[in-house]
Design an enzyme around this catalytic site. Structure first.
Site, mmCIF file in Angstrom:
data_model
loop_
_atom_site.group_PDB
_atom_site.id
_atom_site.type_symbol
_atom_site.label_atom_id
_atom_site.label_comp_id
_atom_site.label_asym_id
_atom_site.label_seq_id
_atom_site.Cartn_x
_atom_site.Cartn_y
_atom_site.Cartn_z
ATOM 1 C CE LYS A 80 -0.179 -28.990 19.824
ATOM 2 N NZ LYS A 80 1.024 -28.817 20.808
ATOM 3 C CE LYS A 116 2.619 -24.065 28.892
ATOM 4 N NZ LYS A 116 2.412 -23.508 27.537
#
Length: 433
Positions: A80, A116
């Site tokens: 995430k 990311k």
């Protein structure tokens, strides 16, 4: 040629964020008494993707942009993390940010890993059509490695709910059906969560409140200064003002403003919302970043880029609390100076975790296809933030270390216990954790 040289300079600079996070991981693993093999597992992302994104410009020319996606560790759940559009994006920066996301999720005890993404681009150089084409093309290129069970992107620097909407629309076209849980930070009308836009700033202020309680600081009599007035900085200013804190200075790329009696934050928010810039706000003095850092305030909030509190700026800082709303705003040298002064630092992987927490709530709502009212989102966020602060503060007290080291140790402890449960770690006494 100059562009590539600038990118290389950033990547090899002594404040390389990937080198910094690896150093902190190594120190924390040792502090916890863990085997060095843990460090070697945690120091590298499990997967990194680099993509080429050619875009046809309005004049008919083609510009080829470089994009990245780093997935650090999925031992707790799908990765995430946000996607940033910025000219200073580097591969090492994206790797570091994905590791910070893993630690952030572990500190909050979310069932998520760290990811990311980023594209080397100045969005201001693109018109609306070009920006949409870049956004859609980037998500097409990373489609093989993302998904609601694999990796869930979100907004970050210079990316917005509108950009997230373009991206999820493109992904849905490729898959042939609606998958709202792919991306968080979306517009509410297509599955976004109430409270997501203000979540990071709200979380920052909750942590400031908890730190003030620990230090016996009365927020109704406190003063603050902010660097950065984007989504996070502006929300932080709003909630500080509502808490009774006097915000005396704000700086951003346009300049800075200062008023000893406190800025009119509601008026400033309205002024910026009308498309104006900080530097043009009336009835206050101009101030530079350096002058803002040196103000005798109780709370300093860096909410801009990495590497802002350095060996040059840290000596002048007088704030009792430094709340890191940005990712990696303090260099190791700057951190050492602040710790020697006794400054209470709320580290980034704790301080700005409100965003990923409400992103998690959004993902949960998408999975259930049942959506919460904002009051519930904010209540759940507050519970998560308070519990995380307590975990880190207790580690600080138990180990006799500073808050940054404590935050890393809390995050690593949680990851190590998950690694052990999955059988990735066969040997070693983890009872001390």
């Amino acid at each position: 040629m100059e562009k590539h040289k600038a990118e290389a300079d950033i990547a090899t600079h002594d404040q390389n964020p990937y080198k910094i996070v690896k150093q902190l991981l190594s120190e924390s693993v040792k502090q916890l008494g863990l085997d060095e093999s843990i460090y070697h597992i945690l120091k590298k992302p499990m997967r990194v993707m680099e993509v080429s994104i050619p875009i046809r410009k309005e004049d008919g020319s083609v510009e080829n942009y470089t994009g990245y996606r780093s997935q650090h560790l999925d031992v707790l759940g799908p990765c995430k993390g946000g996607i940033r559009f910025h000219p200073s994006v580097t591969l090492d920066e994206v790797k570091a940010l994905s590791i910070w996301m893993s630690l952030k999720s572990a500190i909050i005890e979310l069932p998520l890993g760290g990811g990311k993404g980023g594209v080397i681009v100045n969005p201001e150089d693109l018109n609306q059509r070009e920006l949409e084409e870049l956004s859609r093309s980037y998500i097409r290129k990373i489609t093989p490695v993302i998904g609601p069970e694999k990796d869930i992107p979100a907004p970050d620097m210079n990316t917005t709910p509108e950009i997230m909407a373009w991206m999820i629309d493109e992904y849905d076209k490729l898959r042939g059906y609606n998958i709202p849980g792919l991306i968080t930070g979306k517009p509410i009308i297509i599955g976004g969560s109430e409270g997501r836009l203000d979540a990071t700033g709200r979380g920052v202020v909750i942590h400031i409140r908890e730190a003030a309680n620990a230090l016996n600081i009365d927020l109704s009599r406190a003063t603050a200064a902010l660097q950065g007035f984007g989504n996070v900085g502006s929300a932080t200013a709003k909630f500080l003002h509502e808490s009774g804190v006097k915000v005396v200075a704000v700086t951003d790329v346009s300049g800075g403003i200062y008023k000893e009696d406190g800025l009119n934050i509601p008026a400033l928010l309205e002024f910026i919302g009308e498309g104006n810039v900080i530097a043009d706000f009336k009835e206050c003095e101009s101030i530079s970043n350096e002058e803002m850092f040196a103000l005798p305030v109780d709370i300093l909030i860096p909410a801009a880029l990495e590497n802002q509190i350095t060996s040059e700026t840290a000596p002048s800082i007088k704030a009792k609390i430094v709340a890191e709303a940005a990712n990696g705003p303090t260099t190791p040298e700057g951190n050492k100076i602040l710790e020697e002064k006794g400054t209470f630092i709320i580290p980034d992987i704790l301080c700005n975790a409100g965003g990923v927490t409400v992103s998690y709530f959004e993902w949960v709502q998408n999975t259930m296809n049942y959506y919460w009212k904002e009051d519930r989102v904010n209540k759940e966020l507050e519970e998560k933030m308070i519990a995380a602060f307590k975990r880190v503060y207790e580690m600080k007290e138990n180990k006799g270390c500073e808050m940054r080291q404590a935050a890393y140790m809390v995050g690593i402890r949680h990851l190590v216990l998950a690694l052990q449960a999955r059988g990735w770690i066969q040997n070693g006494d983890l009872s001390k954790l």
